[in-house]
Design a protein around this motif. Structure first.
Motif, PDB file in Angstrom:
ATOM      1  N   TYR A   8      48.168  28.325  33.544  1.00 23.94           N
ATOM      2  CA  TYR A   8      47.773  27.240  34.451  1.00 23.94           C
ATOM      3  C   TYR A   8      48.083  27.533  35.923  1.00 23.94           C
ATOM      4  N   GLU A   9      48.349  28.787  36.250  1.00 23.75           N
ATOM      5  CA  GLU A   9      48.520  29.197  37.643  1.00 23.75           C
ATOM      6  C   GLU A   9      47.492  30.283  37.936  1.00 23.75           C
ATOM      7  N   HIS A  10      46.480  29.969  38.748  1.00 22.32           N
ATOM      8  CA  HIS A  10      45.342  30.860  38.954  1.00 22.32           C
ATOM      9  C   HIS A  10      45.218  31.185  40.435  1.00 22.32           C
ATOM     10  N   ALA A  42      48.860  45.019  38.256  1.00 25.07           N
ATOM     11  CA  ALA A  42      49.029  43.566  38.305  1.00 25.07           C
ATOM     12  C   ALA A  42      47.709  42.873  38.608  1.00 25.07           C
ATOM     13  N   ALA A  43      46.907  43.466  39.512  1.00 24.40           N
ATOM     14  CA  ALA A  43      45.617  42.868  39.867  1.00 24.40           C
ATOM     15  C   ALA A  43      44.671  42.856  38.675  1.00 24.40           C
ATOM     16  N   VAL A  44      44.629  43.956  37.928  1.00 25.10           N
ATOM     17  CA  VAL A  44      43.759  44.028  36.748  1.00 25.10           C
ATOM     18  C   VAL A  44      44.211  43.009  35.704  1.00 25.10           C
ATOM     19  N   ARG A  45      45.512  42.917  35.497  1.00 27.28           N
ATOM     20  CA  ARG A  45      46.028  41.966  34.516  1.00 27.28           C
ATOM     21  C   ARG A  45      45.689  40.536  34.932  1.00 27.28           C
ATOM     22  N   LEU A  56      43.168  39.545  36.972  1.00 26.82           N
ATOM     23  CA  LEU A  56      41.722  39.310  36.908  1.00 26.82           C
ATOM     24  C   LEU A  56      41.236  39.129  35.472  1.00 26.82           C
ATOM     25  N   GLY A  57      41.886  39.785  34.529  1.00 26.69           N
ATOM     26  CA  GLY A  57      41.487  39.672  33.134  1.00 26.69           C
ATOM     27  C   GLY A  57      42.082  38.483  32.417  1.00 26.69           C
ATOM     28  N   ASN A  58      42.956  37.753  33.101  1.00 24.45           N
ATOM     29  CA  ASN A  58      43.628  36.598  32.493  1.00 24.45           C
ATOM     30  C   ASN A  58      43.362  35.342  33.325  1.00 24.45           C
ATOM     31  N   TYR A  59      42.078  35.089  33.579  1.00 22.63           N
ATOM     32  CA  TYR A  59      41.636  33.892  34.302  1.00 22.63           C
ATOM     33  C   TYR A  59      42.183  33.819  35.732  1.00 22.63           C
ATOM     34  N   GLY A  60      42.542  34.957  36.279  1.00 29.15           N
ATOM     35  CA  GLY A  60      42.983  34.978  37.658  1.00 29.15           C
ATOM     36  C   GLY A  60      44.447  34.653  37.863  1.00 29.15           C
ATOM     37  N   GLY A  74      38.519  36.188  35.061  1.00 34.77           N
ATOM     38  CA  GLY A  74      37.755  36.014  33.829  1.00 34.77           C
ATOM     39  C   GLY A  74      38.655  36.215  32.629  1.00 34.77           C
ATOM     40  N   ASN A  75      38.054  36.410  31.493  1.00 31.68           N
ATOM     41  CA  ASN A  75      38.799  36.604  30.250  1.00 31.68           C
ATOM     42  C   ASN A  75      38.460  37.981  29.703  1.00 31.68           C
TER      43      ASN A  75
END
Length: 526
Positions: free
Chosen positions: A374-376, A360-363, A365-369, A381-382
């Motif tokens: 719109y929930e970061h 979940a953390a990797v997903r 971090l790779g999806n703008y947090g 990052g991307n």
């Protein structure tokens, strides 16, 4: 074969089961009270995407067609009505086929001369082609064909040829790409989720998260564990630079250890001495497709809270003590760079793990947090695997073990024929390992560059993985003052990668063996 209108004797008549350059395949016929449905599926039956269709009919009695070769085009012949004889020739071998109905098709590879004759008066022959018409692909003179064929047989041995490597899979890959285009989903979506599930199952873990590339897979995993400034991560001195760059990407300090002399893999005996209170992770690299000694590294860690992150970028499908690489440590990072054993049509990577929190953390971090739009929750990052690459990888994954087995066959040819040659060190495989031979790396002490040039003169393309150890790279100048990594430097100085991938022929590998043997028979100072 027809020569000036005269039919020459056939050398061979091929059975349906022939795996040769021309073969009969059964088509799918579905009978019902409303007629017969015949199916010639690109992926299932004929083996290539169809980009051009045409037919032949009304051929006068005694006349023939064909009398030409195609350099790159594949063809599939289906006799919808009547009968026709087709002779296909390549490398002094001719195969003769008589098509009498539409229950089977004749598939012909590129680089073949074909003659069509003895058409029945009602013959209707459908031809499916792998590419549009282009005159450059034709050879219409038989003498010219023989000259072209000879030149092709003497052509260079490539280190890797991606177009050739993927030829058997091109229909499945093309279908996968078209499916993504038809779906209209170009970020995320079902293709990515499907590949992640397939690859996790293949590796024997619970989770796989697609990311942008192998470097991102390493860095995002470290970040997902909270590794950052003030932390240390142990990496081998002999590896591709991405292993060390990932540590720098998260602000941690890469700590180098030397490698085993006979394998080039991380030396577990040196890991223990490199551990400090700041050590958060160890990144063993399954270099060249050879599994690193994970149990030895775990023993060196000795129960400390130190993560093991497998750099499995070159080890898709490799086994360590009957377990797949990727399921050995706390997580593993894969690259799907096109030259990998499982390669995409561009960049791609994945993190695999049994830890749902890390996945979940990797997903995130790779999806703008964030995990939702719109929930970061964190600074991210991307770095995402796109559906096009995921679909391609799903299409290729079922063939991975077969292609790895082919690599193993070719590696066995090298090992059997280059053994005991003075001046050449062959790759060593530990008893616990079943490698996938991503690279066949030999060492030629003091003469590596000379051998490289000798092979080039024989039209054999070799490669060097890697010509500089990590501490010898300019970007790391001065980072490890006073430290020495002599084995890594020896590998950088002496290693040479010989051609080996699943598309190489036995003849090509034997040509490499002959050239290496000839080189080593030359006195060093001749």
């Amino acid at each position: 074969m027809l020569d000036n209108g005269q039919l020459l004797p056939d050398r061979v008549s091929a059975p349906k089961t022939s795996p040769s350059f021309a073969r009969l395949v059964d088509l799918q016929l579905i009978e019902s009270d409303t007629g017969t449905l015949g199916v010639a599926d690109a992926a299932t039956h004929i083996g290539f995407p169809v980009l051009r269709t045409y037919f032949l009919t009304g051929v006068p009695n005694g006349k023939g067609r064909g009398g030409h070769a195609h350099k790159t085009m594949r063809q599939c012949f289906i006799c919808l009505r009547g009968q026709v004889t087709i002779v296909v020739s390549r490398c002094a071998e001719s195969l003769k086929f008589r098509l009498t109905d539409y229950s089977e098709a004749l598939v012909v590879d590129p680089g073949c001369w074909r003659d069509l004759y003895d058409f029945s008066s009602d013959a209707l022959l459908l031809v499916l082609a792998s590419q549009p018409y282009t005159e450059r692909d034709y050879i219409r003179d038989h003498t010219e064909f023989l000259e072209w064929e000879l030149a092709e047989s003497e052509a260079s041995v490539p280190f890797i040829d991606l177009a050739r490597q993927d030829s058997d899979l091109q229909s499945a890959v093309a279908d996968a790409v078209h499916e993504v285009i038809r779906s209209g989903v170009y970020i995320g979506g079902p293709q990515v989720a499907e590949f992640e599930a397939q690859f996790a199952e293949y590796c024997g873990v619970a989770h796989a998260v697609g990311v942008g590339n192998g470097l991102e897979a390493l860095a995002l995993t470290l970040a997902g564990w909270g590794v950052g400034p003030g932390d240390e991560v142990i990496v081998p001195a002999h590896t591709f630079i991405a292993t060390a760059l990932a540590v720098d990407r998260v602000g941690a300090v890469p700590v180098l250890v030397d490698v085993e002399a006979d394998t080039g893999l991380m030396d577990p005996a040196l890991v223990q001495a490199a551990i400090t209170p700041r050590t958060r992770a160890v990144i063993p690299v399954h270099l060249y497709g050879q599994p690193a000694d994970i149990d030895g590294i775990r023993e060196a860690i000795g129960g400390r809270d130190i993560k093991i992150l497998e750099d499995a970028a070159q080890a898709h499908g490799a086994f360590y003590r009957s377990r797949r690489c990727g399921a050995l440590g706390d997580a593993a990072a894969f690259s799907f760079y096109p030259t990998k054993n499982l390669g995409a049509l561009g960049d791609g990577g994945a993190v695999v793990t049994d830890d749902p929190a890390l996945a979940a953390a990797v997903r995130r971090l790779g999806n703008y947090g964030g995990l939702r739009k719109y929930e970061h929750q964190v600074i991210g990052g991307n770095s995402r695997l796109d559906p096009m690459q995921a679909a391609v990888l799903s299409a290729k994954l079922p063939s991975l073990d077969r292609m790895n087995a082919r690599r193993a066959e070719l590696a066995s040819l090298y090992l059997a024929n280059l053994a005991d040659l003075h001046g050449l060190a062959l790759p060593k495989t530990h008893a616990y390992a079943q490698p996938v031979w991503h690279v066949f790396a030999v060492r030629c002490e003091g003469r590596r560059d000379e051998l490289f040039r000798f092979l080039a003169a024989r039209n054999i393309n070799a490669n060097i993985h890697y010509p500089a150890a990590i501490h010898q790279q300019a970007c790391y100048a001065g980072r490890w003052p006073g430290q020495s990594f002599p084995v890594a430097e020896m590998w950088a100085r002496d290693v040479l990668s010989l051609p080996l991938d699943g598309a190489h022929t036995n003849a090509e590998i034997l040509a490499v063996i002959e050239a290496v043997t000839d080189f080593l028979s030359i006195p060093q100072h001749a």
